[in-house]
Design an enzyme around this catalytic site. Structure first.
Site, short mmCIF file in Angstrom:
data_model
loop_
_atom_site.label_atom_id
_atom_site.label_comp_id
_atom_site.label_asym_id
_atom_site.label_seq_id
_atom_site.Cartn_x
_atom_site.Cartn_y
_atom_site.Cartn_z
N SER A 103 1.24 4.34 -4.96
CA SER A 103 3.10 4.47 -5.00
C SER A 103 3.64 5.43 -4.21
O SER A 103 4.41 5.36 -3.48
CB SER A 103 2.85 4.63 -7.03
OG SER A 103 2.73 3.35 -6.95
N ASN A 154 -1.89 -7.97 -3.69
CA ASN A 154 -2.47 -7.76 -5.07
C ASN A 154 -2.05 -8.86 -5.80
O ASN A 154 -3.75 -8.97 -6.72
CB ASN A 154 -1.47 -6.12 -5.47
CG ASN A 154 -0.49 -6.68 -5.60
OD1 ASN A 154 0.34 -7.11 -3.76
ND2 ASN A 154 0.24 -6.23 -6.88
N GLN A 207 -5.30 -2.77 -2.00
CA GLN A 207 -6.16 -3.77 -2.24
C GLN A 207 -7.10 -3.99 -0.68
O GLN A 207 -7.89 -4.57 -1.63
CB GLN A 207 -5.78 -4.77 -2.71
CG GLN A 207 -4.52 -5.17 -3.67
CD GLN A 207 -4.96 -5.46 -4.97
OE1 GLN A 207 -6.95 -5.41 -5.39
NE2 GLN A 207 -4.98 -4.35 -5.82
N CYS A 245 2.44 -4.78 -12.67
CA CYS A 245 3.72 -4.14 -12.72
C CYS A 245 4.48 -4.68 -13.12
O CYS A 245 5.99 -4.14 -13.85
CB CYS A 245 3.90 -3.13 -11.63
SG CYS A 245 2.25 -2.55 -10.52
C1 LIG Z 1 -2.04 -1.11 -7.50
C2 LIG Z 1 -0.79 -0.99 -5.93
C3 LIG Z 1 -0.73 -0.07 -5.65
C4 LIG Z 1 0.16 1.66 -6.45
O1 LIG Z 1 -1.20 2.22 -6.51
P1 LIG Z 1 -0.65 2.92 -7.65
O2 LIG Z 1 -2.24 4.34 -7.67
O3 LIG Z 1 -1.18 2.47 -8.61
O4 LIG Z 1 0.52 3.74 -7.54
C5 LIG Z 1 0.45 -0.33 -4.48
N1 LIG Z 1 0.10 -0.98 -3.96
C6 LIG Z 1 -0.86 -2.30 -3.86
C7 LIG Z 1 -0.89 -3.35 -3.07
C8 LIG Z 1 -1.63 -2.75 -4.89
O5 LIG Z 1 -2.30 -2.84 -5.57
#
Ligand SMILES: *Cc1c(COP(=O)(O)O)cnc(C)c1O
Length: 395
Positions: free
Chosen positions: A71, A151, A179, A324
């Site tokens: 993020s 994702n 991903q 999320c």
């Molecule tokens: C999990 C995810 C994120 C966020 O990553 P974090 O390390 O949990 O902040 C962002 N983009 C995608 C596509 C994800 O699957």
């Protein structure tokens, strides 16, 4: 049987990643900014980890910034490109309707500041093409940000081609590759990628560790202000244990991509074939153009939440979309983006596999899902209407 089939939400840490962290909590716990020996040992480990991470991505160590996860990397990439763009009077950004919220919400924030954002439609097969991107680029476009792999449905974008289009037009290209990293071969240079985000906990590393790759020459904007860590671009004492665990997990994942894929592909395809036997079901996303481990289906006439709870009773951890957004009753923005109607999008199931999944476990996943879908339909008034022809089937 207990099966964890939610690896797109997070993964179990590998033993080797845990082992790589422990020395940096027990012995080499110094602050890398300190001048005495245990501080400097931590600093050396940090810079060595940066070199190793760069090797995995096909870039230079100085192009790697360690962040608190995917993020943060997404936020920093997008804000940085926006700040560079606005200095040149370019305030248009291109992305897609089915990005992660780390991207979508950052773009919303920029929109409120006066940026114009084009969110591309996603084709029914869950893919955005290089042509779609080329058609949307304008003279005032400062950034194209498009995810490598989705994702929720696992589809993979033609990143190299999209990158080539952006290069040709002189527009920065960022990809949220959270991903994809560790699951597919990625080389940022060969793939024309200017910025890339990754997150350790999606490939058996620790939570709270990520990387922003930014091609040299791109001036990053701080998201977190404070000390001069990470060349002054990311303040805060470095998460050395997290970084050591992440880079070990990254090396392991990148070294085993071929064996991982060989093992997983036939099992994934068996899972798709098995779930396709359920009447009025549909696979979300292209059958081939997808990461090896993620499968997402919609089943008509049921609610995803009930499906998940009953699967949990059978020992299966799965998801109906992204972690999320679960807890909210809105249907997935990803499934809506690929054109699924609301009522169908509600009945979704995402199974994301780890590489140690066995054929017996796949059989159990298929059998359990069939049973649960049948049971839920047998109790559903909506299904009765569909079954009797009172309402038309959508899928
Ligand atoms: C999990 C995810 C994120 C966020 O990553 P974090 O390390 O949990 O902040 C962002 N983009 C995608 C596509 C994800 O699957």
């Amino acid at each position: 049987m207990k099966i964890y089939a939610d690896n797109a939400a997070t993964t179990k840490m590998s033993r080797s990643a845990i082992d790589a962290m422990i020395p940096y909590m027990e012995n080499v716990f110094g602050n890398p900014s300190s001048l005495y020996t245990i501080g400097q040992e931590a600093k050396e480990a940090l810079e060595d980890a940066r070199e190793r991470a760069a090797k995995c991505l096909g870039c230079e160590a100085r192009e790697i910034t360690f962040t608190s996860g995917g993020s943060e990397a997404d936020n920093q990439a997008i804000i940085s490109a926006a700040r560079i763009g606005e200095k040149k009077g370019k305030k248009h950004i291109i992305s897609t309707k089915f990005e992660h919220h780390a991207v979508l919400h950052t773009l919303k924030k920029l929109e409120m500041e006066g940026f114009e954002v084009t969110l591309l439609d996603v084709h029914e097969n869950g893919v955005v093409t290089a042509e779609d991107v080329a058609n949307a680029i304008r003279p005032d476009t400062c950034l194209v940000t498009i995810m490598f792999a989705n994702n929720e449905i696992g589809t993979v974008m033609p990143i190299k081609k999209i990158g080539a289009v952006c290069r040709e037009k002189g527009v920065f290209f960022h990809t949220d590759a959270v991903q994809a990293v560790g699951h597919m071969h990625i080389n940022v240079q060969e793939m024309n990628i200017d910025m890339l985000s990754l997150s350790a906990h999606k490939f058996h590393g620790p939570k709270g560790s990520g990387i922003l790759y930014a091609k040299k020459g791109i001036r990053l904007t701080n998201i977190i202000e404070g000390g001069a860590q990470e060349k002054g671009k990311r303040a805060g004492t470095e998460n050395i244990p997290g970084i050591m665990g992440m880079v070990k997990a990254l090396e392991d994942a990148c070294a085993s991509i071929d064996t991982y894929t060989q093992h997983l592909l036939p099992l994934r395809d068996k899972l798709i074939a098995g779930l396709s036997e359920i009447p009025h079901s549909i696979l979300n996303g292209d059958r081939q153009q997808r990461v090896p481990g993620t499968v997402n289906f919609c089943f008509e006439g049921i609610e995803g939440e009930s499906l998940l709870l009953l699967l949990d009773d059978k020992g299966i951890s799965a998801s109906s979309g992204s972690a999320c957004t679960s807890g909210s009753l809105d249907p997935s923005h990803v499934l809506l983006a690929i054109g699924r109607p609301h009522e169908v999008a509600h009945g979704s199931l995402r199974l994301s596999l780890a590489d140690d999944i066995t054929e017996e476990e796949i059989d159990y996943l298929i059998k359990s899902t069939k049973e649960v879908v049948e049971y839920l339909r047998s109790m559903s008034p909506l299904w009765k209407d569909l079954d009797s022809g009172k309402r038309p089937h959508v899928i």
